[in-house]
Write a protein that holds these residues in place. Structure first.
Motif, PDB file in Angstrom:
ATOM      1  N   LYS A   1       0.837  -1.206   0.000  1.00  0.00           N
ATOM      2  CA  LYS A   1       0.000   0.000   0.000  1.00  0.00           C
ATOM      3  C   LYS A   1       0.868   1.251   0.000  1.00  0.00           C
ATOM      4  CE  LYS A   1      -4.512  -0.342   1.504  1.00  0.00           C
ATOM      5  NZ  LYS A   1      -5.526   0.104   2.406  1.00  0.00           N
ATOM      6  N   LEU A   2       1.887   1.210   0.861  1.00  0.00           N
ATOM      7  CA  LEU A   2       2.757   2.374   0.981  1.00  0.00           C
ATOM      8  C   LEU A   2       3.494   2.619  -0.330  1.00  0.00           C
ATOM      9  CD1 LEU A   2       3.359   4.251   3.350  1.00  0.00           C
ATOM     10  CD2 LEU A   2       5.465   2.976   3.714  1.00  0.00           C
TER      11      LEU A   2
ATOM     12  N   TYR B   1      -9.312  18.391 -35.013  1.00  0.00           N
ATOM     13  CA  TYR B   1     -10.146  17.719 -34.007  1.00  0.00           C
ATOM     14  C   TYR B   1     -11.620  18.118 -34.066  1.00  0.00           C
ATOM     15  CZ  TYR B   1      -5.816  15.987 -32.003  1.00  0.00           C
ATOM     16  OH  TYR B   1      -4.624  15.355 -31.823  1.00  0.00           O
TER      17      TYR B   1
ATOM     18  N   HIS C   1      -4.901  16.649 -14.902  1.00  0.00           N
ATOM     19  CA  HIS C   1      -3.710  17.480 -14.785  1.00  0.00           C
ATOM     20  C   HIS C   1      -3.648  18.528 -15.888  1.00  0.00           C
ATOM     21  CE1 HIS C   1       0.331  18.905 -14.618  1.00  0.00           C
ATOM     22  NE2 HIS C   1       0.531  18.484 -15.841  1.00  0.00           N
TER      23      HIS C   1
ATOM     24  N   PHE D   1      -0.066  12.919 -36.438  1.00  0.00           N
ATOM     25  CA  PHE D   1      -0.659  11.575 -36.427  1.00  0.00           C
ATOM     26  C   PHE D   1      -0.821  11.080 -37.858  1.00  0.00           C
ATOM     27  CE2 PHE D   1      -1.760  13.190 -32.316  1.00  0.00           C
ATOM     28  CZ  PHE D   1      -1.614  12.080 -31.506  1.00  0.00           C
TER      29      PHE D   1
ATOM     30  N   THR E   1       4.617   9.420  -9.770  1.00  0.00           N
ATOM     31  CA  THR E   1       4.208   9.516 -11.173  1.00  0.00           C
ATOM     32  C   THR E   1       3.100  10.537 -11.360  1.00  0.00           C
ATOM     33  OG1 THR E   1       2.682   7.685 -10.843  1.00  0.00           O
ATOM     34  CG2 THR E   1       4.831   7.137 -11.742  1.00  0.00           C
ATOM     35  N   ARG E   2       2.981  11.487 -10.422  1.00  0.00           N
ATOM     36  CA  ARG E   2       2.028  12.592 -10.597  1.00  0.00           C
ATOM     37  C   ARG E   2       2.302  13.264 -11.934  1.00  0.00           C
ATOM     38  NH1 ARG E   2       4.101  14.275  -5.913  1.00  0.00           N
ATOM     39  NH2 ARG E   2       4.793  16.254  -6.704  1.00  0.00           N
ATOM     40  N   PRO E   3       1.257  13.459 -12.750  1.00  0.00           N
ATOM     41  CA  PRO E   3       1.477  14.098 -14.048  1.00  0.00           C
ATOM     42  C   PRO E   3       2.205  15.431 -13.916  1.00  0.00           C
ATOM     43  CG  PRO E   3      -0.811  13.401 -13.833  1.00  0.00           C
ATOM     44  CD  PRO E   3      -0.164  13.127 -12.526  1.00  0.00           C
ATOM     45  N   GLU E   4       1.911  16.146 -12.845  1.00  0.00           N
ATOM     46  CA  GLU E   4       2.533  17.452 -12.620  1.00  0.00           C
ATOM     47  C   GLU E   4       4.060  17.310 -12.510  1.00  0.00           C
ATOM     48  OE1 GLU E   4       1.611  18.580  -8.717  1.00  0.00           O
ATOM     49  OE2 GLU E   4       2.895  20.367  -8.764  1.00  0.00           O
TER      50      GLU E   4
ATOM     51  N   ASN F   1       2.572   1.615  -3.310  1.00  0.00           N
ATOM     52  CA  ASN F   1       1.594   2.072  -4.300  1.00  0.00           C
ATOM     53  C   ASN F   1       1.354   3.566  -4.174  1.00  0.00           C
ATOM     54  OD1 ASN F   1       0.697   0.216  -6.125  1.00  0.00           O
ATOM     55  ND2 ASN F   1      -0.715  -0.749  -4.687  1.00  0.00           N
ATOM     56  N   ALA F   2       1.199   4.010  -2.926  1.00  0.00           N
ATOM     57  CA  ALA F   2       0.971   5.431  -2.683  1.00  0.00           C
ATOM     58  C   ALA F   2       2.175   6.233  -3.150  1.00  0.00           C
ATOM     59  CB  ALA F   2       0.699   5.681  -1.208  1.00  0.00           C
TER      60      ALA F   2
ATOM     61  N   PRO G   1      -1.901  10.705  -2.461  1.00  0.00           N
ATOM     62  CA  PRO G   1      -0.601  10.759  -3.133  1.00  0.00           C
ATOM     63  C   PRO G   1      -0.559  11.775  -4.269  1.00  0.00           C
ATOM     64  CG  PRO G   1      -1.406   8.498  -3.013  1.00  0.00           C
ATOM     65  CD  PRO G   1      -2.518   9.378  -2.567  1.00  0.00           C
ATOM     66  N   GLN G   2      -1.716  12.040  -4.899  1.00  0.00           N
ATOM     67  CA  GLN G   2      -1.693  12.982  -6.023  1.00  0.00           C
ATOM     68  C   GLN G   2      -1.787  14.433  -5.553  1.00  0.00           C
ATOM     69  OE1 GLN G   2      -1.579  12.256  -9.464  1.00  0.00           O
ATOM     70  NE2 GLN G   2      -1.368  10.081  -9.137  1.00  0.00           N
TER      71      GLN G   2
ATOM     72  N   SER H   1       1.287  17.487 -32.081  1.00  0.00           N
ATOM     73  CA  SER H   1       0.253  18.263 -32.755  1.00  0.00           C
ATOM     74  C   SER H   1      -0.574  17.316 -33.615  1.00  0.00           C
ATOM     75  CB  SER H   1       0.873  19.365 -33.605  1.00  0.00           C
ATOM     76  OG  SER H   1       1.435  18.798 -34.759  1.00  0.00           O
ATOM     77  N   ALA H   2      -1.771  17.789 -33.976  1.00  0.00           N
ATOM     78  CA  ALA H   2      -2.707  16.930 -34.716  1.00  0.00           C
ATOM     79  C   ALA H   2      -2.100  16.434 -36.019  1.00  0.00           C
ATOM     80  CB  ALA H   2      -3.996  17.699 -34.978  1.00  0.00           C
TER      81      ALA H   2
ATOM     82  N   SER I   1       2.276   6.316  -6.924  1.00  0.00           N
ATOM     83  CA  SER I   1       1.285   7.254  -7.410  1.00  0.00           C
ATOM     84  C   SER I   1       1.771   8.688  -7.237  1.00  0.00           C
ATOM     85  CB  SER I   1      -0.021   7.037  -6.661  1.00  0.00           C
ATOM     86  OG  SER I   1      -0.949   8.019  -6.979  1.00  0.00           O
ATOM     87  N   SER I   2       2.437   8.925  -6.106  1.00  0.00           N
ATOM     88  CA  SER I   2       2.933  10.273  -5.840  1.00  0.00           C
ATOM     89  C   SER I   2       4.094  10.628  -6.777  1.00  0.00           C
ATOM     90  CB  SER I   2       3.373  10.361  -4.388  1.00  0.00           C
ATOM     91  OG  SER I   2       3.948  11.599  -4.131  1.00  0.00           O
TER      92      SER I   2
ATOM     93  N   GLN J   1       5.612  16.162 -15.860  1.00  0.00           N
ATOM     94  CA  GLN J   1       5.687  17.279 -16.805  1.00  0.00           C
ATOM     95  C   GLN J   1       6.873  18.178 -16.490  1.00  0.00           C
ATOM     96  OE1 GLN J   1       2.028  19.475 -17.431  1.00  0.00           O
ATOM     97  NE2 GLN J   1       3.151  21.284 -18.092  1.00  0.00           N
TER      98      GLN J   1
ATOM     99  N   PRO K   1      -7.298  12.678 -35.441  1.00  0.00           N
ATOM    100  CA  PRO K   1      -7.420  13.915 -36.224  1.00  0.00           C
ATOM    101  C   PRO K   1      -7.775  13.622 -37.682  1.00  0.00           C
ATOM    102  CG  PRO K   1      -5.118  13.446 -35.692  1.00  0.00           C
ATOM    103  CD  PRO K   1      -5.919  12.357 -35.079  1.00  0.00           C
TER     104      PRO K   1
ATOM    105  N   GLU L   1       9.966  18.768 -18.960  1.00  0.00           N
ATOM    106  CA  GLU L   1      10.301  20.099 -19.457  1.00  0.00           C
ATOM    107  C   GLU L   1      11.760  20.432 -19.173  1.00  0.00           C
ATOM    108  OE1 GLU L   1       7.377  22.517 -17.589  1.00  0.00           O
ATOM    109  OE2 GLU L   1       5.882  22.142 -19.160  1.00  0.00           O
TER     110      GLU L   1
END
Lengths: 116, 569
Positions: free
Chosen positions: A49-50, B464, B215, A82, A59-62, A52-53, B157-158, A78-79, A56-57, A65, B545, A69
């Motif tokens: 559990k610990l 899109y 996010h 693809f 791999t926060r998207p914030e 996992n927590a 956690p988030q 960009s579109a 999760s912490s 990112q 797209p 960066e």
């Protein structure tokens, strides 16, 4: 005659007493093992559990990112980037560019042979 | 003498026999008692004595974890120790207090002493949720009646991400807000269904939220708030077909892991517990109503040359075209006059009836308990009907507005929005038709047109197929509409030929910037923000797209302009 019976009884008492004691001893041991394993299971569950927590912490998207960066030269897709599978088919060459088998070479096969 | 001795001898012998019998009886009973006790001890293990108050505390069903739609943990329990005492068993309270305060400097000795001196109490907490070091320090003091239990502490956690949806709990892990509260109250049956009492565990509660989308939404809205110096903002992304909410952001947000959560007014959930005049966004509802009652078609025309006068009130256009407008033109120019006239043609009674059918007159209820009731005019006359048509004098919570617009675009079926995972089949059962299929088709056409050439063009991420409607409402300050305090919003969906996701973005009091040429209306702040969000989430959500020849020409022009700009720079 009575003496013999008495002696036999005394021996029977001693033997059964010993048997009972050793059985009890083994049961206690087994009980201790069970308790220990149960504790280990619950400790492992807690640890999972610990972790996992924590995962999760971490791999926060914030956070990802920010790291991306700072350290990567990636940009949002960009579109126009693809490509559909049909469009890819056009670019598939009709002839295989490298004909390994004709040249008598098979690098992956060679590796497999070496391993054997 | 002899007779006497016989007399004495007789009963004496009998008396001796009785004594032996009594003694042996006593021994038999004694051994039986010992044997009985022995059997009791070995065969039936004596139950350990536990404090009833403590037992009640520990026997609670474990709280389920909360995970997002991809299984990412949003809330979980971790083990921590809590120290307790049984005042009845402590021999020397003064000494105990001295030892405990020495080991735990932050425990108030006076208060602790008072609480330990209550002889009738069998259970008090010394300190909740201590570190392992503190736990060992106190336990090693060896004070009788002092112990610890392993408790659970709720962690997020988030962090701030989706904090408004997930909510939080108090120190006894009782839900106080958001989904956490739902799990304890309305959703108690659901929570019980997750629990497995045999293994003392519970399956996680799966939300409809996608942390990645969440996010991106939070990131872009917070960037927009900084850029346009807005005081607050928010956004919602919703699956149009199932009603699942993929992301809901309200800024400024809060940290659910912090000990004190005294939320300021700005930190409330703007998307659910706030009601706002959404302005022109509501025009979409008026258009759908007029189409659905057959009052207008795509070729109808309305005269928008002169202000609409009702009683002593005048309804003007923000930037008047001063000509006769067709229905699509009224939509793309967001003409108040045209929309108000449409509503008057429908009539007050049918207008009310339609809004009721949309559910806009009632409180929208979802799993998250903090929801607000729509604000309606007290007297519903001709003027009220005309202003409600373009979103004035009528305030709803943003989620409610988005759910209705999603229904207008998805083929006309209203699916109640949810924060829990829901399949398409479950959604189909709940869906209710509120407008005709043909009305929905026309609405899609208008939304797409508005993103192509109208006020929402800055959200038109090429490829899109975005459709949208903008809204700029003047905020009411001291009972009057303020000219420079605005609430700007965007409501839209993509891909427009068969919408899958609906998006709402709102900014509270954005300021004009030099690069927006002094404008602070929706098209200059909320709309470009929506565009940025769509550009980032569409690939994640698997929207492919597609480009028309017009799109390709536009892209080429954009690339050329950029090159020219780079050269100049």
């Amino acid at each position: 005659m009575l003496k013999l019976v008495n002696a036999a009884l005394v021996i029977a008492v001693l033997v059964s007493g010993f048997a009972l004691y050793s059985l009890e001893h083994r049961t206690r041991g087994a009980e201790r093992d069970v308790a220990k394993i149960k504790r280990e299971i619950s400790e492992s569950r807690e640890a999972i559990k610990l972790l996992n927590a924590e995962w999760s912490s971490l791999t926060r998207p914030e956070r990802i990112q920010k790291l991306a960066e700072e350290n990567l030269k990636l940009q949002p897709t960009s579109a126009q980037q693809f490509v559909s599978v049909e469009d890819l088919l056009v670019k598939v060459p009709t002839e295989v560019p490298v004909k390994l088998e004709e040249e008598g070479k098979d690098p992956i096969g060679d590796i497999l042979e070496k391993m054997q | 003498m002899s007779a006497e001795s016989f007399e004495l001898d007789g009963p004496g012998r009998i008396g001796g026999q009785n004594r032996v019998r009594l003694l042996s009886m006593f021994f038999v009973f004694a051994f039986m008692a010992i044997a009985f006790k022995l059997v009791m001890i070995t065969a039936f293990k004596e139950k350990e004595e536990t404090n009833p108050e403590l037992a009640a505390h520990l026997s609670r069903i474990p709280r389920p974890d909360i995970v997002d739609r991809n299984g990412k943990v949003l809330a979980t329990d971790i083990a921590v120790a809590s120290l307790y005492a049984d005042p009845r068993k402590i021999p020397d309270v003064d000494e105990a207090v001295e030892l405990i305060t020495a080991a735990l400097p932050d425990v108030n000795g006076k208060v602790l002493r008072q609480r330990l001196l209550q002889p009738k109490r069998a259970f008090i907490w010394i300190k909740r949720q201590v570190s392992p070091e503190e736990r060992d320090a106190v336990y090693n003091l060896g004070i009788p009646g002092v112990g610890y239990v392993n408790e659970r502490k709720r962690v997020y956690p988030q962090g701030r991400l989706a904090a408004h949806v997930v909510g939080y709990v108090d120190v006894d892990t009782q839900g106080i807000a958001g989904i956490e509260k739902f799990l304890d109250n309305e959703g108690a049956i659901y929570t019980a269904s997750l629990a497995d009492p045999e293994t003392q565990s519970a399956a996680p509660a799966e939300l409809s939220i996608d942390v990645r989308v969440q996010h991106i939404l939070t990131d872009e809205v917070s960037k927009a708030i900084t850029k346009y110096k807005a005081i607050a903002g928010g956004g919602i992304v919703m699956n149009v077909e199932t009603g699942e909410i993929l992301a809901l952001a309200s800024l400024p947000d809060f940290n659910p892991n912090a000990d004190t959560k005294a939320l300021s007014k700005e930190q409330q959930n703007h998307m659910l517990s706030g009601v706002y005049e959404l302005g022109s966004v509501i025009k979409a509802v008026t258009f759908a109503m007029a189409f659905d009652y057959g009052v207008i078609n795509m070729n109808s025309k309305y005269d928008a040359r002169y202000p609409l006068v009702i009683g002593n009130a005048r309804i003007n256009d923000y930037r008047g075209q001063n000509r006769v407008l067709t229905v699509p033109e009224i939509f793309t120019n967001s003409s108040n006059i045209g929309t108000a006239k449409m509503a008057l043609d429908v009539g007050i009674e049918r207008h009310q009836e339609f809004l009721r059918r949309m559910g806009l007159l009632d409180r929208l209820e979802t799993e998250v308990p903090e929801t607000a009731r729509p604000l309606l005019p007290r007297r519903w006359g001709k003027l009220a009907s005309a202003t409600i048509a373009f979103g004035h004098g009528f305030a709803v919570q943003p989620l409610q507005g988005l759910a209705v617009v999603a229904a207008l675009l998805n083929g006309g079926k209203h699916v109640p929005p949810t924060f829990m995972r829901r399949s398409k089949e479950e959604a189909d059962v709940l869906a209710q038709r509120i407008v005709k299929e043909s009305t929905s088709e026309k609405m899609r056409e208008l939304f797409r047109l508005n993103a192509n050439i109208g006020s929402a063009s800055k959200a038109n991420v090429i490829g899109y197929r975005v459709g949208g409607k903008t809204g700029t409402a003047e905020k009411v300050v001291g009972g009057r509409y303020s000219k420079d305090k605005r609430l700007t919003s965007f409501i839209g969906a993509f891909p427009m030929e068969r919408p899958r996701y609906a998006l709402f973005v709102m900014l509270d009091e954005p300021k004009p910037l030099p690069e927006t040429y002094g404008f602070a209306t929706s098209g200059w702040n909320a709309v470009p923000t929506a565009g940025k969000i769509i550009e980032r989430i569409a690939p994640l959500l698997g929207v492919e797209p597609q480009f028309t020849s017009e799109d390709l020409a536009k892209l080429e022009k954009q690339a050329k302009d950029k090159k020219a700009k780079d050269k100049r720079g």
